[in-house]
Design a protein around this motif. Sequence first.
Motif, PDB file in Angstrom:
ATOM      1  N   ASN A   1       0.804  -1.224   0.000  1.00 61.13           N
ATOM      2  CA  ASN A   1       0.000   0.000   0.000  1.00 61.13           C
ATOM      3  C   ASN A   1       0.838   1.276   0.000  1.00 61.13           C
ATOM      4  O   ASN A   1       0.312   2.372   0.097  1.00 61.13           O
ATOM      5  N   VAL A   2       2.162   1.125  -0.099  1.00 61.56           N
ATOM      6  CA  VAL A   2       3.049   2.287  -0.155  1.00 61.56           C
ATOM      7  C   VAL A   2       3.295   2.625  -1.625  1.00 61.56           C
ATOM      8  O   VAL A   2       3.817   1.820  -2.380  1.00 61.56           O
ATOM      9  N   ARG A   3       2.873   3.818  -2.030  1.00 64.05           N
ATOM     10  CA  ARG A   3       3.026   4.240  -3.428  1.00 64.05           C
ATOM     11  C   ARG A   3       4.374   4.876  -3.706  1.00 64.05           C
ATOM     12  O   ARG A   3       4.859   4.853  -4.829  1.00 64.05           O
ATOM     13  N   GLY A   4       4.980   5.484  -2.688  1.00 63.40           N
ATOM     14  CA  GLY A   4       6.271   6.128  -2.880  1.00 63.40           C
ATOM     15  C   GLY A   4       6.669   6.920  -1.657  1.00 63.40           C
ATOM     16  O   GLY A   4       5.892   7.090  -0.725  1.00 63.40           O
ATOM     17  N   VAL A   5       7.911   7.401  -1.683  1.00 62.95           N
ATOM     18  CA  VAL A   5       8.436   8.178  -0.563  1.00 62.95           C
ATOM     19  C   VAL A   5       9.412   9.219  -1.102  1.00 62.95           C
ATOM     20  O   VAL A   5      10.146   8.953  -2.047  1.00 62.95           O
ATOM     21  N   THR A   6       9.364  10.419  -0.511  1.00 65.50           N
ATOM     22  CA  THR A   6      10.275  11.486  -0.921  1.00 65.50           C
ATOM     23  C   THR A   6      10.703  12.288   0.308  1.00 65.50           C
ATOM     24  O   THR A   6       9.969  12.372   1.286  1.00 65.50           O
ATOM     25  N   ALA A   7      11.872  12.873   0.232  1.00 70.52           N
ATOM     26  CA  ALA A   7      12.297  13.858   1.227  1.00 70.52           C
ATOM     27  C   ALA A   7      11.698  15.185   0.763  1.00 70.52           C
ATOM     28  O   ALA A   7      11.846  15.560  -0.391  1.00 70.52           O
ATOM     29  N   ASP A   8      10.980  15.872   1.641  1.00 69.85           N
ATOM     30  CA  ASP A   8      10.289  17.091   1.235  1.00 69.85           C
ATOM     31  C   ASP A   8      10.228  18.099   2.379  1.00 69.85           C
ATOM     32  O   ASP A   8       9.219  18.207   3.073  1.00 69.85           O
ATOM     33  N   PRO A   9      11.302  18.865   2.594  1.00 73.05           N
ATOM     34  CA  PRO A   9      11.290  19.843   3.681  1.00 73.05           C
ATOM     35  C   PRO A   9      10.272  20.962   3.476  1.00 73.05           C
ATOM     36  O   PRO A   9       9.837  21.586   4.441  1.00 73.05           O
ATOM     37  N   GLY A  10       9.844  21.195   2.249  1.00 72.67           N
ATOM     38  CA  GLY A  10       8.890  22.270   1.974  1.00 72.67           C
ATOM     39  C   GLY A  10       7.456  21.944   2.325  1.00 72.67           C
ATOM     40  O   GLY A  10       6.606  22.832   2.382  1.00 72.67           O
ATOM     41  N   ILE A  11       7.157  20.681   2.594  1.00 73.51           N
ATOM     42  CA  ILE A  11       5.767  20.305   2.850  1.00 73.51           C
ATOM     43  C   ILE A  11       5.199  20.958   4.106  1.00 73.51           C
ATOM     44  O   ILE A  11       4.003  21.188   4.198  1.00 73.51           O
ATOM     45  N   THR A  12       6.049  21.294   5.034  1.00 78.10           N
ATOM     46  CA  THR A  12       5.541  21.878   6.279  1.00 78.10           C
ATOM     47  C   THR A  12       4.941  23.265   6.071  1.00 78.10           C
ATOM     48  O   THR A  12       4.188  23.736   6.915  1.00 78.10           O
ATOM     49  N   ALA A  13       5.248  23.902   4.953  1.00 74.36           N
ATOM     50  CA  ALA A  13       4.671  25.217   4.656  1.00 74.36           C
ATOM     51  C   ALA A  13       3.272  25.111   4.055  1.00 74.36           C
ATOM     52  O   ALA A  13       2.553  26.100   3.984  1.00 74.36           O
TER      53      ALA A  13
ATOM     54  N   THR B   1      16.278   7.089   4.805  1.00 77.38           N
ATOM     55  CA  THR B   1      14.926   6.579   4.932  1.00 77.38           C
ATOM     56  C   THR B   1      14.286   6.384   3.571  1.00 77.38           C
ATOM     57  O   THR B   1      13.643   5.362   3.316  1.00 77.38           O
ATOM     58  N   VAL B   2      14.468   7.348   2.669  1.00 72.68           N
ATOM     59  CA  VAL B   2      13.932   7.224   1.318  1.00 72.68           C
ATOM     60  C   VAL B   2      14.553   5.996   0.639  1.00 72.68           C
ATOM     61  O   VAL B   2      13.842   5.196   0.029  1.00 72.68           O
ATOM     62  N   ALA B   3      15.849   5.814   0.757  1.00 70.18           N
ATOM     63  CA  ALA B   3      16.523   4.682   0.145  1.00 70.18           C
ATOM     64  C   ALA B   3      16.024   3.365   0.732  1.00 70.18           C
ATOM     65  O   ALA B   3      15.786   2.395  -0.010  1.00 70.18           O
ATOM     66  N   LEU B   4      15.822   3.314   2.036  1.00 73.33           N
ATOM     67  CA  LEU B   4      15.324   2.109   2.701  1.00 73.33           C
ATOM     68  C   LEU B   4      13.966   1.691   2.141  1.00 73.33           C
ATOM     69  O   LEU B   4      13.747   0.539   1.775  1.00 73.33           O
ATOM     70  N   VAL B   5      13.061   2.650   2.060  1.00 70.81           N
ATOM     71  CA  VAL B   5      11.704   2.350   1.585  1.00 70.81           C
ATOM     72  C   VAL B   5      11.718   2.020   0.098  1.00 70.81           C
ATOM     73  O   VAL B   5      11.068   1.056  -0.336  1.00 70.81           O
ATOM     74  N   GLU B   6      12.449   2.785  -0.699  1.00 68.47           N
ATOM     75  CA  GLU B   6      12.506   2.507  -2.136  1.00 68.47           C
ATOM     76  C   GLU B   6      13.094   1.124  -2.410  1.00 68.47           C
ATOM     77  O   GLU B   6      12.607   0.413  -3.285  1.00 68.47           O
ATOM     78  N   ASN B   7      14.123   0.722  -1.673  1.00 69.47           N
ATOM     79  CA  ASN B   7      14.708  -0.608  -1.853  1.00 69.47           C
ATOM     80  C   ASN B   7      13.709  -1.702  -1.476  1.00 69.47           C
ATOM     81  O   ASN B   7      13.663  -2.744  -2.130  1.00 69.47           O
TER      82      ASN B   7
ATOM     83  N   ALA C   1      12.038  16.204   7.043  1.00 63.15           N
ATOM     84  CA  ALA C   1      10.726  15.649   6.711  1.00 63.15           C
ATOM     85  C   ALA C   1      10.779  14.722   5.499  1.00 63.15           C
ATOM     86  O   ALA C   1      11.432  15.026   4.501  1.00 63.15           O
ATOM     87  N   VAL C   2      10.097  13.598   5.612  1.00 67.70           N
ATOM     88  CA  VAL C   2       9.860  12.702   4.478  1.00 67.70           C
ATOM     89  C   VAL C   2       8.358  12.506   4.353  1.00 67.70           C
ATOM     90  O   VAL C   2       7.618  12.577   5.339  1.00 67.70           O
ATOM     91  N   VAL C   3       7.915  12.265   3.116  1.00 67.36           N
ATOM     92  CA  VAL C   3       6.503  12.060   2.836  1.00 67.36           C
ATOM     93  C   VAL C   3       6.341  10.666   2.245  1.00 67.36           C
ATOM     94  O   VAL C   3       6.988  10.332   1.250  1.00 67.36           O
ATOM     95  N   VAL C   4       5.475   9.877   2.865  1.00 63.52           N
ATOM     96  CA  VAL C   4       5.174   8.534   2.381  1.00 63.52           C
ATOM     97  C   VAL C   4       3.756   8.579   1.822  1.00 63.52           C
ATOM     98  O   VAL C   4       2.800   8.863   2.556  1.00 63.52           O
TER      99      VAL C   4
END
Length: 116
Positions: free
Chosen positions: A34-46, A107-113, A84-87
Amino acid sequence: MALVRIVGDDLVVVMEGLDKLWAFKGRLTIPLANVRGVTADPGITAEPKGIRAPGSHVPGVITAGTFHQEGDKVFWDVRDPSKAVVVELADERYVRLVLQVDDPRATVALVENALA
């Protein structure tokens, strides 16, 4: 802060310390299917968070818990936007997890792998 681990076929997120209290959750377990993807996204908090219920939000300090936005639920646990990371999820209670982790790239690499 959240610890993100892969356990078998699941993505397991464990909130540490007082984050359990602020987020009203100690742990989330999501099937990797059920995980579609993951990204590092420091801008999401805005971006707008939506309506908090239950959770905590003190601008510039912490955003934690369940937030309702346009009919969707988003889980937040962030104090430091630079970490911040977004899953992105499908077929789950939440459409997205926004988490502060110790090392966003790892964390992104862990989930993507795990998804590969």
